[in-house]
Design a protein around this motif. Structure first.
Motif, PDB file in Angstrom:
ATOM      1  N   PHE A   1      44.446  22.150  47.945  1.00  0.00           N
ATOM      2  CA  PHE A   1      43.843  23.309  48.592  1.00  0.00           C
ATOM      3  C   PHE A   1      43.146  24.141  47.516  1.00  0.00           C
ATOM      4  O   PHE A   1      43.811  24.749  46.674  1.00  0.00           O
ATOM      5  CB  PHE A   1      44.901  24.141  49.310  1.00  0.00           C
ATOM      6  CG  PHE A   1      45.704  23.354  50.313  1.00  0.00           C
ATOM      7  CD1 PHE A   1      45.129  22.929  51.499  1.00  0.00           C
ATOM      8  CD2 PHE A   1      47.032  23.030  50.068  1.00  0.00           C
ATOM      9  CE1 PHE A   1      45.864  22.197  52.429  1.00  0.00           C
ATOM     10  CE2 PHE A   1      47.772  22.309  50.982  1.00  0.00           C
ATOM     11  CZ  PHE A   1      47.186  21.888  52.169  1.00  0.00           C
ATOM     12  N   MET A   2      41.817  24.151  47.551  1.00  0.00           N
ATOM     13  CA  MET A   2      41.027  24.903  46.577  1.00  0.00           C
ATOM     14  C   MET A   2      40.658  26.232  47.228  1.00  0.00           C
ATOM     15  O   MET A   2      39.707  26.329  48.008  1.00  0.00           O
ATOM     16  CB  MET A   2      39.794  24.097  46.170  1.00  0.00           C
ATOM     17  CG  MET A   2      40.135  22.747  45.559  1.00  0.00           C
ATOM     18  SD  MET A   2      38.668  21.820  44.988  1.00  0.00           S
ATOM     19  CE  MET A   2      38.217  22.761  43.522  1.00  0.00           C
ATOM     20  N   MET A   3      41.418  27.254  46.894  1.00  0.00           N
ATOM     21  CA  MET A   3      41.314  28.559  47.544  1.00  0.00           C
ATOM     22  C   MET A   3      40.449  29.496  46.707  1.00  0.00           C
ATOM     23  O   MET A   3      40.780  29.781  45.551  1.00  0.00           O
ATOM     24  CB  MET A   3      42.715  29.151  47.709  1.00  0.00           C
ATOM     25  CG  MET A   3      42.808  30.315  48.656  1.00  0.00           C
ATOM     26  SD  MET A   3      42.640  29.836  50.394  1.00  0.00           S
ATOM     27  CE  MET A   3      44.005  28.693  50.596  1.00  0.00           C
ATOM     28  N   ALA A   4      39.316  29.956  47.257  1.00  0.00           N
ATOM     29  CA  ALA A   4      38.425  30.891  46.553  1.00  0.00           C
ATOM     30  C   ALA A   4      38.161  30.392  45.134  1.00  0.00           C
ATOM     31  O   ALA A   4      38.288  31.125  44.153  1.00  0.00           O
ATOM     32  CB  ALA A   4      39.040  32.292  46.523  1.00  0.00           C
ATOM     33  N   ALA A   5      37.745  29.134  45.025  1.00  0.00           N
ATOM     34  CA  ALA A   5      37.697  28.446  43.738  1.00  0.00           C
ATOM     35  C   ALA A   5      36.640  29.008  42.807  1.00  0.00           C
ATOM     36  O   ALA A   5      35.449  29.065  43.151  1.00  0.00           O
ATOM     37  CB  ALA A   5      37.450  26.958  43.956  1.00  0.00           C
ATOM     38  N   ASP A   6      37.058  29.417  41.613  1.00  0.00           N
ATOM     39  CA  ASP A   6      36.163  29.932  40.594  1.00  0.00           C
ATOM     40  C   ASP A   6      35.712  28.785  39.690  1.00  0.00           C
ATOM     41  O   ASP A   6      36.043  28.713  38.506  1.00  0.00           O
ATOM     42  CB  ASP A   6      36.850  31.029  39.792  1.00  0.00           C
ATOM     43  CG  ASP A   6      35.926  31.655  38.758  1.00  0.00           C
ATOM     44  OD1 ASP A   6      34.699  31.455  38.869  1.00  0.00           O
ATOM     45  OD2 ASP A   6      36.424  32.328  37.837  1.00  0.00           O
ATOM     46  N   VAL A   7      34.984  27.841  40.292  1.00  0.00           N
ATOM     47  CA  VAL A   7      34.333  26.756  39.570  1.00  0.00           C
ATOM     48  C   VAL A   7      32.935  26.605  40.158  1.00  0.00           C
ATOM     49  O   VAL A   7      32.650  27.097  41.246  1.00  0.00           O
ATOM     50  CB  VAL A   7      35.111  25.419  39.686  1.00  0.00           C
ATOM     51  CG1 VAL A   7      36.454  25.516  38.990  1.00  0.00           C
ATOM     52  CG2 VAL A   7      35.303  25.017  41.149  1.00  0.00           C
ATOM     53  N   PHE A   8      32.054  25.929  39.441  1.00  0.00           N
ATOM     54  CA  PHE A   8      30.700  25.717  39.951  1.00  0.00           C
ATOM     55  C   PHE A   8      30.750  25.084  41.332  1.00  0.00           C
ATOM     56  O   PHE A   8      31.621  24.250  41.614  1.00  0.00           O
ATOM     57  CB  PHE A   8      29.911  24.791  39.030  1.00  0.00           C
ATOM     58  CG  PHE A   8      29.674  25.329  37.653  1.00  0.00           C
ATOM     59  CD1 PHE A   8      29.842  26.660  37.346  1.00  0.00           C
ATOM     60  CD2 PHE A   8      29.268  24.459  36.650  1.00  0.00           C
ATOM     61  CE1 PHE A   8      29.612  27.141  36.074  1.00  0.00           C
ATOM     62  CE2 PHE A   8      29.041  24.927  35.359  1.00  0.00           C
ATOM     63  CZ  PHE A   8      29.210  26.262  35.072  1.00  0.00           C
ATOM     64  N   ASN A   9      29.781  25.417  42.175  1.00  0.00           N
ATOM     65  CA  ASN A   9      29.798  24.831  43.516  1.00  0.00           C
ATOM     66  C   ASN A   9      29.313  23.383  43.547  1.00  0.00           C
ATOM     67  O   ASN A   9      29.325  22.740  44.584  1.00  0.00           O
ATOM     68  CB  ASN A   9      29.024  25.690  44.520  1.00  0.00           C
ATOM     69  CG  ASN A   9      27.563  25.883  44.174  1.00  0.00           C
ATOM     70  OD1 ASN A   9      27.060  25.325  43.203  1.00  0.00           O
ATOM     71  ND2 ASN A   9      26.871  26.683  44.976  1.00  0.00           N
TER      72      ASN A   9
ATOM     73  N   SER B   1      26.045  30.855  37.593  1.00  0.00           N
ATOM     74  CA  SER B   1      26.152  29.794  38.594  1.00  0.00           C
ATOM     75  C   SER B   1      26.982  30.271  39.783  1.00  0.00           C
ATOM     76  O   SER B   1      27.962  30.987  39.626  1.00  0.00           O
ATOM     77  CB  SER B   1      26.820  28.565  37.978  1.00  0.00           C
ATOM     78  OG  SER B   1      26.996  27.567  38.947  1.00  0.00           O
ATOM     79  N   ARG B   2      26.585  29.839  40.962  1.00  0.00           N
ATOM     80  CA  ARG B   2      27.352  30.193  42.148  1.00  0.00           C
ATOM     81  C   ARG B   2      28.677  29.423  42.151  1.00  0.00           C
ATOM     82  O   ARG B   2      28.773  28.311  41.651  1.00  0.00           O
ATOM     83  CB  ARG B   2      26.543  29.887  43.404  1.00  0.00           C
ATOM     84  CG  ARG B   2      25.311  30.772  43.520  1.00  0.00           C
ATOM     85  CD  ARG B   2      24.660  30.664  44.876  1.00  0.00           C
ATOM     86  NE  ARG B   2      24.150  29.327  45.127  1.00  0.00           N
ATOM     87  CZ  ARG B   2      23.555  28.973  46.276  1.00  0.00           C
ATOM     88  NH1 ARG B   2      23.425  29.854  47.257  1.00  0.00           N
ATOM     89  NH2 ARG B   2      23.103  27.749  46.431  1.00  0.00           N
ATOM     90  N   ARG B   3      29.674  30.041  42.754  1.00  0.00           N
ATOM     91  CA  ARG B   3      31.024  29.491  42.729  1.00  0.00           C
ATOM     92  C   ARG B   3      31.339  28.747  44.028  1.00  0.00           C
ATOM     93  O   ARG B   3      30.859  29.086  45.102  1.00  0.00           O
ATOM     94  CB  ARG B   3      32.059  30.604  42.508  1.00  0.00           C
ATOM     95  CG  ARG B   3      31.887  31.397  41.213  1.00  0.00           C
ATOM     96  CD  ARG B   3      31.963  30.484  39.984  1.00  0.00           C
ATOM     97  NE  ARG B   3      32.167  31.229  38.763  1.00  0.00           N
ATOM     98  CZ  ARG B   3      31.291  31.292  37.768  1.00  0.00           C
ATOM     99  NH1 ARG B   3      30.141  30.654  37.873  1.00  0.00           N
ATOM    100  NH2 ARG B   3      31.563  31.969  36.685  1.00  0.00           N
ATOM    101  N   LEU B   4      32.195  27.731  43.895  1.00  0.00           N
ATOM    102  CA  LEU B   4      32.590  26.922  45.043  1.00  0.00           C
ATOM    103  C   LEU B   4      33.280  27.769  46.098  1.00  0.00           C
ATOM    104  O   LEU B   4      33.071  27.583  47.306  1.00  0.00           O
ATOM    105  CB  LEU B   4      33.528  25.797  44.577  1.00  0.00           C
ATOM    106  CG  LEU B   4      33.969  24.782  45.614  1.00  0.00           C
ATOM    107  CD1 LEU B   4      32.792  23.968  46.126  1.00  0.00           C
ATOM    108  CD2 LEU B   4      35.029  23.854  45.017  1.00  0.00           C
ATOM    109  N   GLY B   5      34.102  28.734  45.671  1.00  0.00           N
ATOM    110  CA  GLY B   5      34.802  29.595  46.611  1.00  0.00           C
ATOM    111  C   GLY B   5      33.943  30.658  47.239  1.00  0.00           C
ATOM    112  O   GLY B   5      34.399  31.396  48.115  1.00  0.00           O
ATOM    113  N   HIS B   6      32.698  30.744  46.791  1.00  0.00           N
ATOM    114  CA  HIS B   6      31.755  31.726  47.325  1.00  0.00           C
ATOM    115  C   HIS B   6      30.830  31.098  48.368  1.00  0.00           C
ATOM    116  O   HIS B   6      30.500  31.731  49.378  1.00  0.00           O
ATOM    117  CB  HIS B   6      30.933  32.302  46.168  1.00  0.00           C
ATOM    118  CG  HIS B   6      30.390  33.664  46.414  1.00  0.00           C
ATOM    119  ND1 HIS B   6      29.235  34.130  45.833  1.00  0.00           N
ATOM    120  CD2 HIS B   6      30.842  34.695  47.181  1.00  0.00           C
ATOM    121  CE1 HIS B   6      29.002  35.373  46.216  1.00  0.00           C
ATOM    122  NE2 HIS B   6      29.962  35.735  47.043  1.00  0.00           N
ATOM    123  N   THR B   7      30.429  29.842  48.128  1.00  0.00           N
ATOM    124  CA  THR B   7      29.413  29.212  48.973  1.00  0.00           C
ATOM    125  C   THR B   7      29.849  27.900  49.612  1.00  0.00           C
ATOM    126  O   THR B   7      29.160  27.392  50.494  1.00  0.00           O
ATOM    127  CB  THR B   7      28.154  28.905  48.144  1.00  0.00           C
ATOM    128  OG1 THR B   7      28.463  27.892  47.172  1.00  0.00           O
ATOM    129  CG2 THR B   7      27.644  30.151  47.437  1.00  0.00           C
TER     130      THR B   7
END
Length: 327
Positions: free
Chosen positions: A194-202, A246-252
């Motif tokens: 479960f990747m919750m609000a993930a702060d990694v590149f999208n 860079s946009r984050r995975l947990g953002h977009t």
């Protein structure tokens, strides 16, 4: 409560089974030693069990599954990490007691006063912690598959919940596991990630990125994201290095779904994240605004319980929202 950590102890890094330990909170260096421990929840005291004792105790636990919890940045053990893990444990127990043991995986966050310094220093610590936790994953694989005379194999399912920057720890852990232990591959060890609000590149989960090891390691990878997550929105700007825009995975959610493995599912949490965590909309995986289990938690619980993601489709990665309709 069981926990695993690479955070420094006041007592030093020499591993000794059953010793009493305490965190050195002023030391945020990402240690390469990994410690398997037990927390006396009433006394808030810690004992290092050692890996063998830890594995034996986990095997004997009545819980049918394990949920490793990788926390966000700027999180201290007693102030944030353990209280969140305890809330998670209670939420699962209230749904199905004996389903999971929640096991916090504690990495070293900075305890300074500058939020921007926290973030930058914690980025470094998160990624540097991968080598230590890769060793822990290798130990768990051996533990799960080892059968001694007179013992049944361990059939406990393993799951990971990584919140925000905890996803950087997870990404680096699996990449290091592949590089240093598994000849460039990782086994299918986990049931759900479960990747919750993930702060990694999208783009992190795409086939050519090292985050793809997350997909290789798990049956299901569930990405929870929200466009109005204020923490990730703020984290995408500012003088935090060349990658900060860079946009984050947990953002977009994933940038290119066609390049993302088919066991990835996305959940748009935009309708609930700020109701559950006002005003930041970043920690929305616990209770709702009334203190009841939130939709995000219940979605996660259902996947742990059944081993399948709601709105599952065998032919493509499905995009779902919290009313569980396909997009």
């Amino acid at each position: 409560m069981f926990f695993i950590t690479n955070r420094a102890f006041v007592e030093g890094n020499k591993t000794t089974d059953m010793r009493k330990v305490s965190f050195d909170l002023d030391n945020n260096e990402a240690g390469q030693s990994v410690f398997f421990c037990w927390r006396d929840d009433a006394k808030k005291a810690y004992v290092e069990l050692g890996s063998e004792n830890f594995m034996k105790a986990m095997r004997k636990s009545p819980a049918r599954q394990i949920l490793f919890y990788l926390h966000d940045s700027a999180q201290m053990p007693e102030e944030q990490v353990f209280p969140t893990a305890e809330k998670l444990q209670k939420l699962f127990d209230d749904q199905d007691k004996g389903l999971v043991d929640v096991v916090p995986v504690i990495w070293p966050c900075d305890n300074g006063n500058s939020p921007m310094k926290h973030f930058h220093e914690d980025q470094i610590s998160a990624e540097a912690s991968g080598v230590a936790f890769a060793r822990a994953f290798e130990m768990f694989l051996v533990w799960r598959e080892s059968v001694k005379s007179g013992e049944a194999p361990c059939l406990k399912r393993m799951n990971v919940l990584a919140h925000s920057m905890g996803n950087r720890v997870l990404r680096q852990t699996l990449s290091s596991w592949a590089d240093y232990h598994r000849k460039g591959q990782v086994p299918l060890l986990l049931r759900n990630v479960f990747m919750m609000a993930a702060d990694v590149f999208n783009e992190s989960l795409e086939h050519t990125r090292n985050g793809s090891y997350i997909c290789h390691s798990a049956r299901n990878v569930v990405v929870y994201y929200a466009a109005d997550d204020r923490i990730l929105g703020a984290g995408s700007v500012g003088s935090l290095g060349a990658d900060s825009a860079s946009r984050r995975l947990g953002h977009t959610g994933p940038e290119h779904f066609s390049q993302t493995p088919k066991n990835v599912y996305t959940v748009d949490c935009d309708d609930v994240n700020n109701k559950y965590d006002r005003p930041n909309g970043h920690t929305y995986f616990l209770t709702d605004e009334k203190g009841e289990p939130g939709k995000v938690f219940l979605h996660m619980y259902d996947a742990v319980k059944k081993g399948r993601v709601q709105e599952h489709d065998d032919h493509r990665a499905m995009v779902v929202d919290l009313s569980f309709r396909s997009c």
